[in-house]
Design an enzyme around this catalytic site. Structure first.
Site, short mmCIF file in Angstrom:
data_model
loop_
_atom_site.label_atom_id
_atom_site.label_comp_id
_atom_site.label_asym_id
_atom_site.label_seq_id
_atom_site.Cartn_x
_atom_site.Cartn_y
_atom_site.Cartn_z
N TYR A 229 0.83 -1.20 0.00
CA TYR A 229 0.00 0.00 0.00
C TYR A 229 0.87 1.25 0.00
O TYR A 229 0.62 2.20 -0.76
CB TYR A 229 -0.92 -0.01 1.21
CG TYR A 229 -1.98 1.06 1.21
CD1 TYR A 229 -3.15 0.90 0.46
CD2 TYR A 229 -1.82 2.22 1.96
CE1 TYR A 229 -4.13 1.89 0.46
CE2 TYR A 229 -2.79 3.21 1.96
CZ TYR A 229 -3.94 3.04 1.21
OH TYR A 229 -4.90 4.02 1.20
N LYS B 42 0.97 3.92 -3.09
CA LYS B 42 0.53 5.29 -2.89
C LYS B 42 1.68 6.29 -3.09
O LYS B 42 1.44 7.41 -3.57
CB LYS B 42 -0.09 5.46 -1.50
CG LYS B 42 -1.44 4.76 -1.36
CD LYS B 42 -2.44 5.23 -2.41
CE LYS B 42 -3.85 4.71 -2.17
NZ LYS B 42 -4.80 5.14 -3.21
#
Length: 270
Positions: free
Chosen positions: A159, A163
């Site tokens: 993640y 991102k």
């Protein structure tokens, strides 16, 4: 068909959470909205809820063929695309790095990072062919970053990598397309009361009370609060903003002191 002067926006991951809140906010601003989601029936139901002039489309943003088909469906219905919100995302695996699964790692990057690339590529291709008028933009893209884009969240490797990549890609695309009249920006939310966050709570992957205490504003965000920032960046109101990252995190990334300096939650802003 929409009226000639009605702008058209695509929102990915639009059936729930931030995506659904964004679709609703765009409609309030007068957009015709195409709601894309992996769950096609859910996207269609949400579009029906918004009104007959809106469209729900099944789309796996990690699949080039699925993205191309979805964008073609939007063009067939509306004939134009003015804004794209790359919101689709999934939760990452929890647990120690040394025990994490490579396939799960790849899937998170495929949805968040590859999906943002594929959707932006397909929509920009449409926008770049739109008739340009002096002083007018061809379109706007808003990507979803995160506090994980710029800080370390232990064990949330995929993640965080995805991102952070979204922010790099935002700046690259903004620089490439600025003189063609396409603005590209990102919103970087903190913790938001969504189904994905609720699932992380259920897995004991996050501590909701601890998050509220660590956040200067003393709480998680509501999806509608993130939607406000997204729709602003997508709109002509942000006409001189491109390549920017707007934190919408309750002060999380700004805060650098020890948590003990924050007032007790009972005294926090609500």
């Amino acid at each position: 068909m929409q009226q000639q002067n009605e702008a058209v926006a695509i929102v990915t991951g639009a059936a729930d959470g931030i995506g659904w809140a964004t679709a609703q906010r765009l409609v309030a601003d007068g957009y015709c909205v195409a709601l894309l989601d992996l769950r096609g029936a859910a996207a269609q139901a949400r579009a029906t809820e918004l009104g007959a002039q809106h469209l729900g489309v099944a789309c796996d943003v990690s699949s080039e063929a699925s993205v191309q088909a979805a964008v073609a469906a939007v063009l067939a219905r509306f004939g134009r695309i003015d804004a794209l919100v790359n919101n689709a995302g999934i939760g990452d695996q929890t647990g120690p790095t040394v025990a994490q699964n490579v396939a799960a790692f790849d899937r998170v990057l495929a949805v968040h990072l590859r999906g943002t690339f594929l959707m932006s590529q397909a929509v920009a291709h449409v926008m770049l062919q739109a008739q340009a008028k002096p002083g007018q933009a061809r379109g706007a893209i808003v990507n979803l970053g995160s506090i994980a884009s710029s800080i370390g969240l232990p064990s949330r490797n995929a993640y965080s990598a995805a991102k952070a990549g979204v922010l790099g890609m935002t700046r690259a695309m903004a620089s490439e397309w600025a003189r063609a009249g396409i603005r590209v920006n990102a919103v970087a939310p903190g913790y938001v009361r969504t189904a994905m966050v609720a699932e992380l709570e259920r897995q004991a992957a996050i501590d909701a009370k601890g998050i509220a205490h660590r956040t200067p504003l003393g709480r998680m965000a509501e999806p509608a609060e993130i939607a406000e920032a997204i729709v602003f960046l997508a709109s002509p109101r942000a006409s001189y903003i491109t390549g920017a990252v707007l934190p919408v995190d309750g002060g999380w990334t700004a805060f650098g002191a020890t948590e003990s300096v924050l007032p007790a939650l009972a005294q926090a802003v609500t």
